[in-house]
Design a protein around this motif. Structure first.
Motif, PDB file in Angstrom:
ATOM      1  N   THR A 155       0.815  -1.208   0.000  1.00 56.27           N
ATOM      2  CA  THR A 155       0.000   0.000   0.000  1.00 56.27           C
ATOM      3  C   THR A 155       0.849   1.259   0.000  1.00 56.27           C
ATOM      4  O   THR A 155       0.549   2.231  -0.703  1.00 56.27           O
ATOM      5  N   THR A 156       1.928   1.271   0.758  1.00 52.99           N
ATOM      6  CA  THR A 156       2.715   2.494   0.926  1.00 52.99           C
ATOM      7  C   THR A 156       3.768   2.690  -0.153  1.00 52.99           C
ATOM      8  O   THR A 156       4.364   3.764  -0.241  1.00 52.99           O
ATOM      9  N   CYS A 157       3.992   1.689  -0.996  1.00 53.87           N
ATOM     10  CA  CYS A 157       5.101   1.759  -1.956  1.00 53.87           C
ATOM     11  C   CYS A 157       4.834   2.747  -3.082  1.00 53.87           C
ATOM     12  O   CYS A 157       3.697   3.065  -3.427  1.00 53.87           O
ATOM     13  N   GLY A 158       5.939   3.212  -3.653  1.00 50.77           N
ATOM     14  CA  GLY A 158       5.915   3.923  -4.920  1.00 50.77           C
ATOM     15  C   GLY A 158       6.653   3.083  -5.949  1.00 50.77           C
ATOM     16  O   GLY A 158       7.519   2.279  -5.604  1.00 50.77           O
ATOM     17  N   ILE A 159       6.321   3.267  -7.208  1.00 48.97           N
ATOM     18  CA  ILE A 159       6.951   2.487  -8.273  1.00 48.97           C
ATOM     19  C   ILE A 159       7.210   3.389  -9.471  1.00 48.97           C
ATOM     20  O   ILE A 159       6.423   4.302  -9.754  1.00 48.97           O
ATOM     21  N   THR A 160       8.320   3.127 -10.149  1.00 51.63           N
ATOM     22  CA  THR A 160       8.647   3.817 -11.387  1.00 51.63           C
ATOM     23  C   THR A 160       8.712   2.794 -12.511  1.00 51.63           C
ATOM     24  O   THR A 160       9.416   1.787 -12.407  1.00 51.63           O
ATOM     25  N   LEU A 161       7.970   3.026 -13.562  1.00 57.96           N
ATOM     26  CA  LEU A 161       8.003   2.207 -14.770  1.00 57.96           C
ATOM     27  C   LEU A 161       8.750   2.984 -15.838  1.00 57.96           C
ATOM     28  O   LEU A 161       8.370   4.109 -16.177  1.00 57.96           O
ATOM     29  N   ASP A 212      10.333   1.861  -4.344  1.00 58.68           N
ATOM     30  CA  ASP A 212      11.043   2.703  -3.380  1.00 58.68           C
ATOM     31  C   ASP A 212      11.179   2.013  -2.025  1.00 58.68           C
ATOM     32  O   ASP A 212      11.461   2.669  -1.023  1.00 58.68           O
ATOM     33  N   THR A 213      10.978   0.701  -1.983  1.00 60.01           N
ATOM     34  CA  THR A 213      11.128  -0.069  -0.755  1.00 60.01           C
ATOM     35  C   THR A 213      11.929  -1.331  -1.045  1.00 60.01           C
ATOM     36  O   THR A 213      11.726  -1.962  -2.102  1.00 60.01           O
ATOM     37  N   PRO A 214      12.825  -1.738  -0.140  1.00 58.59           N
ATOM     38  CA  PRO A 214      13.580  -2.977  -0.350  1.00 58.59           C
ATOM     39  C   PRO A 214      12.734  -4.234  -0.174  1.00 58.59           C
ATOM     40  O   PRO A 214      13.195  -5.336  -0.477  1.00 58.59           O
ATOM     41  N   LEU A 215      11.509  -4.085   0.294  1.00 58.93           N
ATOM     42  CA  LEU A 215      10.636  -5.234   0.502  1.00 58.93           C
ATOM     43  C   LEU A 215      10.030  -5.763  -0.802  1.00 58.93           C
ATOM     44  O   LEU A 215       9.446  -6.837  -0.822  1.00 58.93           O
ATOM     45  N   LEU A 216      10.171  -4.985  -1.876  1.00 63.69           N
ATOM     46  CA  LEU A 216       9.660  -5.375  -3.185  1.00 63.69           C
ATOM     47  C   LEU A 216      10.762  -5.172  -4.208  1.00 63.69           C
ATOM     48  O   LEU A 216      11.486  -4.170  -4.161  1.00 63.69           O
ATOM     49  N   SER A 217      10.876  -6.094  -5.142  1.00 59.15           N
ATOM     50  CA  SER A 217      11.951  -6.027  -6.144  1.00 59.15           C
ATOM     51  C   SER A 217      11.388  -5.657  -7.497  1.00 59.15           C
ATOM     52  O   SER A 217      10.333  -6.172  -7.911  1.00 59.15           O
ATOM     53  N   GLY A 218      12.089  -4.788  -8.204  1.00 57.45           N
ATOM     54  CA  GLY A 218      11.697  -4.401  -9.552  1.00 57.45           C
ATOM     55  C   GLY A 218      12.048  -5.480 -10.560  1.00 57.45           C
ATOM     56  O   GLY A 218      12.666  -6.500 -10.252  1.00 57.45           O
ATOM     57  N   LEU A 219      11.652  -5.238 -11.794  1.00 58.52           N
ATOM     58  CA  LEU A 219      11.867  -6.182 -12.882  1.00 58.52           C
ATOM     59  C   LEU A 219      12.436  -5.452 -14.093  1.00 58.52           C
ATOM     60  O   LEU A 219      12.263  -4.248 -14.242  1.00 58.52           O
ATOM     61  N   SER A 220      13.119  -6.208 -14.936  1.00 55.03           N
ATOM     62  CA  SER A 220      13.568  -5.695 -16.234  1.00 55.03           C
ATOM     63  C   SER A 220      13.287  -6.761 -17.282  1.00 55.03           C
ATOM     64  O   SER A 220      13.693  -7.919 -17.112  1.00 55.03           O
TER      65      SER A 220
END
Length: 265
Positions: A179-185, A251-259
């Motif tokens: 809920t609190t996370c931000g994400i950049t695509l 913007d949190t280490p609890l979730l990992s981005g993807l490529s």
């Protein structure tokens, strides 16, 4: 256009990689429940052809994009084994042959127990086996992505395919971070920003909404153990094409981005 004809038209469009005019051009009074009835008829055709349910997708949970797509309510649709995949280590994804494909970064849940409408968020969380970040490829069976919410739910909820990243334990702090996370695509020459809270207040809230709406689809069963649910895009969807590389960052280490890099199908 009778509803059975609408199902035939959309089924043929999806499997023929074609586009058709929105149903509401010929059925201006089409309601969301009628859209779900059409979707259920398409679902029956797909099951009869041997497709196997993998889970559900929730669409248009991100209220910040409702004005862009002329919708005013979330919708849900089926996902099938043929279209749900794990992202490989090299991140190369075959882009399905679908009309006007777009990418959506989402939060995905896997289930170990059946959720029910009376459950609060804590009880719902107890049904979750794992959480992951995933990328949904959405498609529009209607030209230029112009439609209404009933059109969208009838058109398999705009779902094309889902690629799922690493599965993570649904710990209390990770579920809170959804809920609190931000994400950049990020993609070729463009960036989209989103937040977990934009998805109906958070992915768990989006799940709660889905569980309350399942019976709008005639004949739909509750979510079963082993099913996958993707909860809606965290940013606006972006058009994609073969040869492009897209990435996400939280913007949190609890979730990992993807490529991922898309190759032609």
């Amino acid at each position: 256009m009778p509803e059975f004809c609408a199902a035939d038209t959309l089924y043929a469009a999806f499997h023929g990689n074609m586009q058709v005019p929105p149903l509401t051009e010929k059925m201006p009074d089409l309601t969301l429940d009628q859209g779900y009835k059409i979707a259920s008829e398409i679902h029956a055709r797909r099951l009869a052809k041997g497709e196997v349910v993998a889970g559900r997708k929730i669409g248009f949970t991100n209220r910040t994009i409702w004005p862009i797509y002329n919708v005013d309510a979330p919708v849900w649709g089926w996902m099938y084994d043929s279209g749900v995949h794990d992202i490989t280590s090299d991140g190369v994804i075959t882009l399905p042959l679908l009309p006007e494909p777009r990418i959506e970064p989402e939060i995905v849940f896997g289930f170990k127990a059946i959720p029910s409408p009376e459950m609060d968020l804590t009880a719902l969380a107890g049904c979750i086996d794992w959480v992951a970040h995933g990328l949904e490829i959405v498609t529009s069976l209607y030209p230029a992505w112009r439609f209404t919410a009933p059109d969208a739910v009838a058109a398999v909820a705009m779902h094309g395919a889902l690629w799922v990243g690493p599965r993570l334990a649904p710990t209390a702090d990770r579920l809170e971070a959804l809920t609190t996370c931000g994400i950049t695509l990020s993609g070729p020459d463009e960036v989209a920003i989103g937040h977990g809270v934009d998805v109906l207040g958070g992915p768990l809230m989006a799940l709660q909404h889905l569980v309350s709406q399942i019976d709008r689809m005639p004949g739909a069963e509750p979510i079963q153990p082993g099913e996958v649910v993707t909860t809606g895009t965290l940013t606006d969807a972006r058009p994609i094409a073969p040869g492009e590389t897209w990435s996400t960052e939280f913007d949190t280490p609890l979730l990992s981005g993807l490529s991922v890099t898309f190759k032609a199908g």
